[in-house]
Design a protein around this motif. Structure first.
Motif, PDB file in Angstrom:
ATOM      1  N   TYR A 107       0.833  -1.205   0.000  1.00 37.58           N
ATOM      2  CA  TYR A 107       0.000   0.000   0.000  1.00 37.58           C
ATOM      3  C   TYR A 107       0.871   1.260   0.000  1.00 37.58           C
ATOM      4  CZ  TYR A 107      -3.094   3.667   1.657  1.00 37.58           C
ATOM      5  OH  TYR A 107      -3.776   4.854   1.799  1.00 37.58           O
ATOM      6  N   TYR A 109       3.985   1.548  -1.033  1.00 41.07           N
ATOM      7  CA  TYR A 109       4.646   1.659  -2.335  1.00 41.07           C
ATOM      8  C   TYR A 109       3.692   2.245  -3.371  1.00 41.07           C
ATOM      9  CZ  TYR A 109       8.654  -1.275  -0.929  1.00 41.07           C
ATOM     10  OH  TYR A 109       9.780  -1.793  -0.347  1.00 41.07           O
ATOM     11  N   ALA A 110       2.456   1.764  -3.393  1.00 38.74           N
ATOM     12  CA  ALA A 110       1.469   2.263  -4.361  1.00 38.74           C
ATOM     13  C   ALA A 110       1.243   3.762  -4.170  1.00 38.74           C
ATOM     14  CB  ALA A 110       0.161   1.496  -4.224  1.00 38.74           C
ATOM     15  N   HIS A 111       1.165   4.180  -2.920  1.00 34.09           N
ATOM     16  CA  HIS A 111       0.978   5.608  -2.628  1.00 34.09           C
ATOM     17  C   HIS A 111       2.182   6.421  -3.111  1.00 34.09           C
ATOM     18  CE1 HIS A 111      -0.207   9.259  -0.557  1.00 34.09           C
ATOM     19  NE2 HIS A 111       0.985   9.287   0.001  1.00 34.09           N
ATOM     20  N   VAL A 113       4.415   5.624  -5.437  1.00 35.14           N
ATOM     21  CA  VAL A 113       4.465   5.618  -6.902  1.00 35.14           C
ATOM     22  C   VAL A 113       3.442   6.600  -7.459  1.00 35.14           C
ATOM     23  CG1 VAL A 113       4.005   4.196  -8.959  1.00 35.14           C
ATOM     24  CG2 VAL A 113       5.457   3.312  -7.120  1.00 35.14           C
ATOM     25  N   HIS A 114       2.273   6.648  -6.846  1.00 32.33           N
ATOM     26  CA  HIS A 114       1.249   7.608  -7.262  1.00 32.33           C
ATOM     27  C   HIS A 114       1.756   9.048  -7.094  1.00 32.33           C
ATOM     28  CE1 HIS A 114      -2.727   9.210  -8.040  1.00 32.33           C
ATOM     29  NE2 HIS A 114      -2.649   9.923  -6.923  1.00 32.33           N
ATOM     30  N   GLU A 115       2.586   9.268  -6.074  1.00 31.73           N
ATOM     31  CA  GLU A 115       3.177  10.593  -5.837  1.00 31.73           C
ATOM     32  C   GLU A 115       4.374  10.860  -6.757  1.00 31.73           C
ATOM     33  OE1 GLU A 115       2.189  13.011  -3.542  1.00 31.73           O
ATOM     34  OE2 GLU A 115       0.412  11.746  -3.251  1.00 31.73           O
ATOM     35  N   GLY A 116       4.733   9.894  -7.580  1.00 29.12           N
ATOM     36  CA  GLY A 116       5.838  10.075  -8.518  1.00 29.12           C
ATOM     37  C   GLY A 116       7.185   9.626  -7.995  1.00 29.12           C
ATOM     38  N   THR A 118       9.435   6.674  -7.677  1.00 28.55           N
ATOM     39  CA  THR A 118       9.661   5.298  -8.126  1.00 28.55           C
ATOM     40  C   THR A 118      11.111   4.911  -7.844  1.00 28.55           C
ATOM     41  OG1 THR A 118      10.327   5.949 -10.363  1.00 28.55           O
ATOM     42  CG2 THR A 118       7.954   5.603  -9.976  1.00 28.55           C
TER      43      THR A 118
END
Length: 192
Positions: A107, A109-111, A113-116, A118
Motif C-alpha cells: 500500500y 509503495y502504491a501511494h 508511486v502515485h506521488e511520482g 519510483t
C-alpha cells in the motif's frame, strides 16, 4: 547443528543489511536537500502502525516457540480458548500479522508511486526501495517458512525434535527480520 547454521547464515544476512545501511547514510550525507524533500512525503504514522504489526507478530511467534518446545503442536481446547493454543495457532497468527505488514508495505509503495516516487526517481527513492524491498522479500521468505512449518504439523503423526528445531530456527529468522525492520524504520522514518 541446524540452529548454529541458521545463526551463521543470519550473520551473513546482517552484513548484507549493514551494507544497505552504509549505502543509505553515504547517500544521505552527500544529498541532504534531496533527503529533506523526500522524507516529507513519507507517512510516518502509517509506517509506525505497520511496524507495530510486525513487532507484535514476533510476540506471537515466540509464544508458538514456547508451545513447540513443550511439544504442543495444536490447540487442546476450542479455537477461542487462547490458553490452549498450540504452536500451529500461534504461527498462523504470526503469518496473518506478517501478511498484514507486507500488504501495508505494498500500500505504501502504491501511494509513493502515485506521488511520482519510483525506484528510478532519484538516489533517495532508489535506496528507499532497495532497503525496504529487500526487507519485504525477507519477510515473504519468513511467511513461506511459516507455511512449511504449519503444513508439516498436519503431515507428521509424531512431533519430533526435528520439527521442534525447524519451528525454533524459523523463529530466529523471524525475530531477525523484525529487529532489522526496527532499525530500518528508525533510519528511514525517524531520522529525517
Amino acid at each position: 547443528m541446524v540452529a548454529v547454521g541458521t545463526m551463521v547464515w543470519l550473520a551473513s544476512e546482517l552484513m548484507f543489511f549493514a551494507a544497505l545501511f552504509a549505502f543509505y547514510f553515504s547517500l544521505r550525507g552527500n544529498l541532504p536537500g534531496q533527503w529533506a524533500e523526500r522524507t516529507e512525503q513519507l507517512n510516518v504514522p502509517f509506517a509506525a502502525a505497520n511496524t507495530l504489526v510486525l513487532v507484535i507478530s514476533s510476540v506471537w511467534c515466540q509464544l508458538g516457540v514456547w508451545k513447540a518446545e513443550r511439544g504442543q503442536v495444536a490447540r487442546t481446547g476450542g479455537l477461542l480458548d487462547v490458553k490452549g493454543w498450540g504452536m500451529r495457532e500461534w504461527y498462523v497468527l504470526t503469518y496473518v500479522f506478517g501478511s498484514i505488514f507486507i500488504a501495508g508495505q505494498v500500500y505504501e509503495y502504491a501511494h509513493l508511486v502515485h506521488e511520482g516516487i519510483t525506484l528510478s526517481t532519484d538516489s533517495y527513492s532508489s535506496i528507499f526501495y532497495l532497503a525496504t524491498g529487500f526487507h519485504g522479500m525477507h519477510v515473504t521468505g519468513g511467511l513461506i517458512a511459516f507455511l512449511l512449518i504449519i503444513g508439516r504439523t498436519f503431515t507428521t503423526r509424531r512431533y519430533s525434535h526435528l520439527q521442534e528445531t525447524g519451528a525454533i530456527v524459523t523463529s530466529y529468522y523471524w525475530h531477525f527480520v523484525d529487529v532489522v525492520w526496527i532499525a530500518l524504520f528508525a533510519m528511514i522514518y525517524l531520522l529525517q
